[in-house]
Design an enzyme around this catalytic site. Structure first.
Site, PDB file in Angstrom:
ATOM      1  N   ARG A 183       4.236   5.997 -49.571  1.00  0.00           N
ATOM      2  CA  ARG A 183       5.286   5.203 -48.900  1.00  0.00           C
ATOM      3  C   ARG A 183       6.704   5.685 -49.251  1.00  0.00           C
ATOM      4  O   ARG A 183       7.644   4.912 -49.358  1.00  0.00           O
ATOM      5  CB  ARG A 183       5.165   3.710 -49.237  1.00  0.00           C
ATOM      6  CG  ARG A 183       3.852   3.092 -48.885  1.00  0.00           C
ATOM      7  CD  ARG A 183       3.493   3.190 -47.409  1.00  0.00           C
ATOM      8  NE  ARG A 183       2.136   2.721 -47.227  1.00  0.00           N
ATOM      9  CZ  ARG A 183       1.061   3.529 -47.207  1.00  0.00           C
ATOM     10  NH1 ARG A 183       1.199   4.853 -47.292  1.00  0.00           N
ATOM     11  NH2 ARG A 183      -0.140   3.039 -47.077  1.00  0.00           N
TER      12      ARG A 183
ATOM     13  N   CYS B 134       2.206  -5.052 -45.384  1.00  0.00           N
ATOM     14  CA  CYS B 134       2.018  -5.251 -46.828  1.00  0.00           C
ATOM     15  C   CYS B 134       3.378  -5.392 -47.486  1.00  0.00           C
ATOM     16  O   CYS B 134       4.273  -4.576 -47.273  1.00  0.00           O
ATOM     17  CB  CYS B 134       1.258  -4.083 -47.429  1.00  0.00           C
ATOM     18  SG  CYS B 134      -0.470  -4.121 -46.948  1.00  0.00           S
TER      19      CYS B 134
ATOM     20  N   GLU C 191       7.130  -2.949 -51.087  1.00  0.00           N
ATOM     21  CA  GLU C 191       7.028  -1.828 -50.139  1.00  0.00           C
ATOM     22  C   GLU C 191       8.021  -2.046 -48.993  1.00  0.00           C
ATOM     23  O   GLU C 191       8.658  -1.121 -48.512  1.00  0.00           O
ATOM     24  CB  GLU C 191       5.599  -1.744 -49.572  1.00  0.00           C
ATOM     25  CG  GLU C 191       5.500  -0.725 -48.444  1.00  0.00           C
ATOM     26  CD  GLU C 191       4.158  -0.711 -47.719  1.00  0.00           C
ATOM     27  OE1 GLU C 191       3.119  -0.939 -48.366  1.00  0.00           O
ATOM     28  OE2 GLU C 191       4.175  -0.461 -46.503  1.00  0.00           O
TER      29      GLU C 191
HETATM   30  C1  LIG Z   1       0.967  -6.183 -39.012  1.00  0.00           C
HETATM   31  C2  LIG Z   1       1.515  -4.959 -39.724  1.00  0.00           C
HETATM   32  C3  LIG Z   1       0.633  -3.999 -40.211  1.00  0.00           C
HETATM   33  C4  LIG Z   1       1.109  -2.867 -40.888  1.00  0.00           C
HETATM   34  N1  LIG Z   1       0.222  -1.945 -41.357  1.00  0.00           N
HETATM   35  C5  LIG Z   1       0.681  -0.857 -42.013  1.00  0.00           C
HETATM   36  C6  LIG Z   1      -0.240   0.131 -42.537  1.00  0.00           C
HETATM   37  O1  LIG Z   1      -1.445   0.041 -42.375  1.00  0.00           O
HETATM   38  N2  LIG Z   1       0.282   1.195 -43.198  1.00  0.00           N
HETATM   39  C7  LIG Z   1       1.615   1.364 -43.385  1.00  0.00           C
HETATM   40  O2  LIG Z   1       2.018   2.360 -43.982  1.00  0.00           O
HETATM   41  N3  LIG Z   1       2.505   0.440 -42.921  1.00  0.00           N
HETATM   42  C8  LIG Z   1       2.063  -0.646 -42.247  1.00  0.00           C
HETATM   43  N4  LIG Z   1       2.965  -1.580 -41.785  1.00  0.00           N
HETATM   44  C9  LIG Z   1       4.421  -1.396 -42.058  1.00  0.00           C
HETATM   45  C10 LIG Z   1       5.202  -0.636 -40.962  1.00  0.00           C
HETATM   46  O3  LIG Z   1       4.583  -0.792 -39.676  1.00  0.00           O
HETATM   47  C11 LIG Z   1       5.329   0.842 -41.296  1.00  0.00           C
HETATM   48  O4  LIG Z   1       6.030   1.039 -42.498  1.00  0.00           O
HETATM   49  C12 LIG Z   1       6.067   1.619 -40.164  1.00  0.00           C
HETATM   50  O5  LIG Z   1       5.972   2.991 -40.404  1.00  0.00           O
HETATM   51  C13 LIG Z   1       7.545   1.240 -40.053  1.00  0.00           C
HETATM   52  O6  LIG Z   1       8.054   1.798 -38.852  1.00  0.00           O
HETATM   53  P1  LIG Z   1       9.275   1.085 -38.090  1.00  0.00           P
HETATM   54  O7  LIG Z   1       9.640   1.924 -36.928  1.00  0.00           O
HETATM   55  O8  LIG Z   1       8.944  -0.327 -37.796  1.00  0.00           O
HETATM   56  O9  LIG Z   1      10.397   1.174 -39.202  1.00  0.00           O
HETATM   57  P2  LIG Z   1      11.489   0.069 -39.579  1.00  0.00           P
HETATM   58  O10 LIG Z   1      10.826  -1.112 -40.179  1.00  0.00           O
HETATM   59  O11 LIG Z   1      12.372  -0.163 -38.413  1.00  0.00           O
HETATM   60  O12 LIG Z   1      12.269   0.847 -40.724  1.00  0.00           O
HETATM   61  C14 LIG Z   1      11.634   1.163 -41.961  1.00  0.00           C
HETATM   62  C15 LIG Z   1      12.513   2.166 -42.719  1.00  0.00           C
HETATM   63  O13 LIG Z   1      12.529   3.392 -41.984  1.00  0.00           O
HETATM   64  C16 LIG Z   1      13.861   3.754 -41.651  1.00  0.00           C
HETATM   65  N5  LIG Z   1      13.804   4.357 -40.307  1.00  0.00           N
HETATM   66  C17 LIG Z   1      13.122   3.910 -39.222  1.00  0.00           C
HETATM   67  N6  LIG Z   1      13.281   4.740 -38.181  1.00  0.00           N
HETATM   68  C18 LIG Z   1      14.104   5.737 -38.603  1.00  0.00           C
HETATM   69  C19 LIG Z   1      14.669   6.905 -37.986  1.00  0.00           C
HETATM   70  N7  LIG Z   1      14.415   7.233 -36.715  1.00  0.00           N
HETATM   71  N8  LIG Z   1      15.480   7.691 -38.727  1.00  0.00           N
HETATM   72  C20 LIG Z   1      15.751   7.387 -40.028  1.00  0.00           C
HETATM   73  N9  LIG Z   1      15.253   6.308 -40.663  1.00  0.00           N
HETATM   74  C21 LIG Z   1      14.438   5.494 -39.964  1.00  0.00           C
HETATM   75  C22 LIG Z   1      14.659   2.458 -41.687  1.00  0.00           C
HETATM   76  O14 LIG Z   1      16.027   2.695 -41.955  1.00  0.00           O
HETATM   77  C23 LIG Z   1      13.960   1.707 -42.819  1.00  0.00           C
HETATM   78  O15 LIG Z   1      14.465   2.087 -44.080  1.00  0.00           O
HETATM   79  C24 LIG Z   1       2.503  -2.715 -41.084  1.00  0.00           C
HETATM   80  C25 LIG Z   1       3.392  -3.679 -40.586  1.00  0.00           C
HETATM   81  C26 LIG Z   1       2.919  -4.800 -39.916  1.00  0.00           C
HETATM   82  C27 LIG Z   1       3.893  -5.811 -39.400  1.00  0.00           C
END
Ligand SMILES: Cc1cc2nc3c(=O)[nH]c(=O)nc-3n(C[C@H](O)[C@H](O)[C@H](O)COP(=O)(O)OP(=O)(O)OC[C@H]3O[C@@H](n4cnc5c(N)ncnc54)[C@H](O)[C@@H]3O)c2cc1C
Length: 281
Positions: free
Chosen positions: A159, A207, A277
């Site tokens: 992560r 998580c 996380e």
């Molecule tokens: C129901 C559910 C299940 C999930 N299951 C998992 C799982 O199995 N495994 C897992 O690893 N995670 C899981 N997650 C967490 C999440 O989906 C992941 O961490 C995902 O990769 C985050 O992507 P996001 O686009 O939503 O990022 P955001 O939440 O929008 O941002 C997360 C971080 O990434 C940065 N960021 C996002 N996009 C960019 C970009 N284009 N450039 C630079 N920085 C950026 C943001 O600044 C922030 O610091 C889950 C979440 C939920 C709600």
């Protein structure tokens, strides 16, 4: 780009929590991203990138600078290479590559983030991580300059990616996959397991804690009898101990109070130190 003021961040996170962004813009191209970064530079204010907001906890007071919501889309499969815009759905990418009989991103199906967020977080499930099939990442720095990084130039851990130390916006990523007629079946099995074991209908950020080395945070929380514990509108999921769900108008401080209580009890009863996380902003 169209810059708006006082936009509620709870509308841009899966947790449905967060006060207003002083400035907010949604970008759908590299040109717009460069313009948005220039706005923050000229105004001398901080900026924060949001993908699909599925791993974020914004403060109740909001964010005092510019929030840039990244929606740079597009996806292309060429042989075993896949290119995707950073705003593309990571889950959809997992489904579409598996349907094309390509293996490596099956685990992505069901992760509700963007490709950029998955690269930034090195998202993963089971023994699979985003970095495993990653080839390169395109990134625009805060000065508006474009860089193309190969995986070898970047550091990825559980992560974590080098992007945690960099200021700018990931615009796209390229992956190398392996032809596999079983890919679709594997993807369906993974998503089936996920929907049975994780609370998908309640607002959450996935998580809440990282797994301690060799341990499962969810198991430790369950062992300590904390499932169902509630502070304000925030509750430890009764389905999965490592999920905090927003039951009813939870605030960021409800979530953080619950986080502190879980950490305290888990430390006292098991000796394990839990770390968040979910990114706290
Ligand atoms: C129901 C559910 C299940 C999930 N299951 C998992 C799982 O199995 N495994 C897992 O690893 N995670 C899981 N997650 C967490 C999440 O989906 C992941 O961490 C995902 O990769 C985050 O992507 P996001 O686009 O939503 O990022 P955001 O939440 O929008 O941002 C997360 C971080 O990434 C940065 N960021 C996002 N996009 C960019 C970009 N284009 N450039 C630079 N920085 C950026 C943001 O600044 C922030 O610091 C889950 C979440 C939920 C709600």
């Amino acid at each position: 780009v169209n810059i708006r003021e006082a936009v509620p961040l709870k509308d841009h996170t899966t947790f449905k929590i967060g006060g207003p962004a002083r400035f907010f813009t949604a970008v759908t191209s590299k040109e717009e991203a460069v313009e948005a970064l220039a706005f923050a530079r000229e105004k001398e204010i901080p900026f924060y990138i949001v993908g699909k907001g599925s791993n974020l906890l914004f403060d109740d007071s909001g964010f005092p600078g510019l929030v840039i919501c990244n929606g740079i889309g597009g996806m292309k499969i060429e042989g075993d290479r896949v290119w995707a815009g950073a705003g593309y759905s990571f889950s959809l990418l997992g489904v579409q590559t598996a349907r094309s009989a390509l293996s490596g991103l099956e685990f992505a199906s069901g992760i509700p983030g963007s490709v950029g967020g998955a690269v930034y977080m090195n998202a993963g499930a089971g023994s699979f991580e985003t970095k495993d099939s990653l080839v390169s990442v395109e990134f625009i720095d805060s000065a508006g300059k474009t860089h193309l990084y190969s995986k070898e130039e970047l550091v990825f851990r559980y992560r974590y990616s080098s992007f945690h130390e960099m200021k700018g916006l990931i615009t796209s990523a390229t992956f190398a996959l392996t032809p596999d007629p079983q890919a679709r079946l594997k993807q369906l099995q993974l998503v089936n397991y996920r929907t049975k074991t994780q609370p998908y209908s309640d607002p959450s950020a996935g998580c809440i804690f990282c797994n301690p080395p060799g341990e499962s945070a969810g198991r430790l929380i369950e062992q300590c009898g904390l499932k169902g514990l509630r502070i304000g509108g925030a509750e430890v999921s009764t389905l999965h101990g490592n999920f905090i769900v927003n039951r009813e108008g939870a605030t960021a401080s409800d979530v953080l109070d619950l986080v502190e209580e879980i950490k305290r009890v888990v430390k006292e009863k098991t000796g394990h130190e839990l770390h968040m996380e979910v990114r706290r902003v």
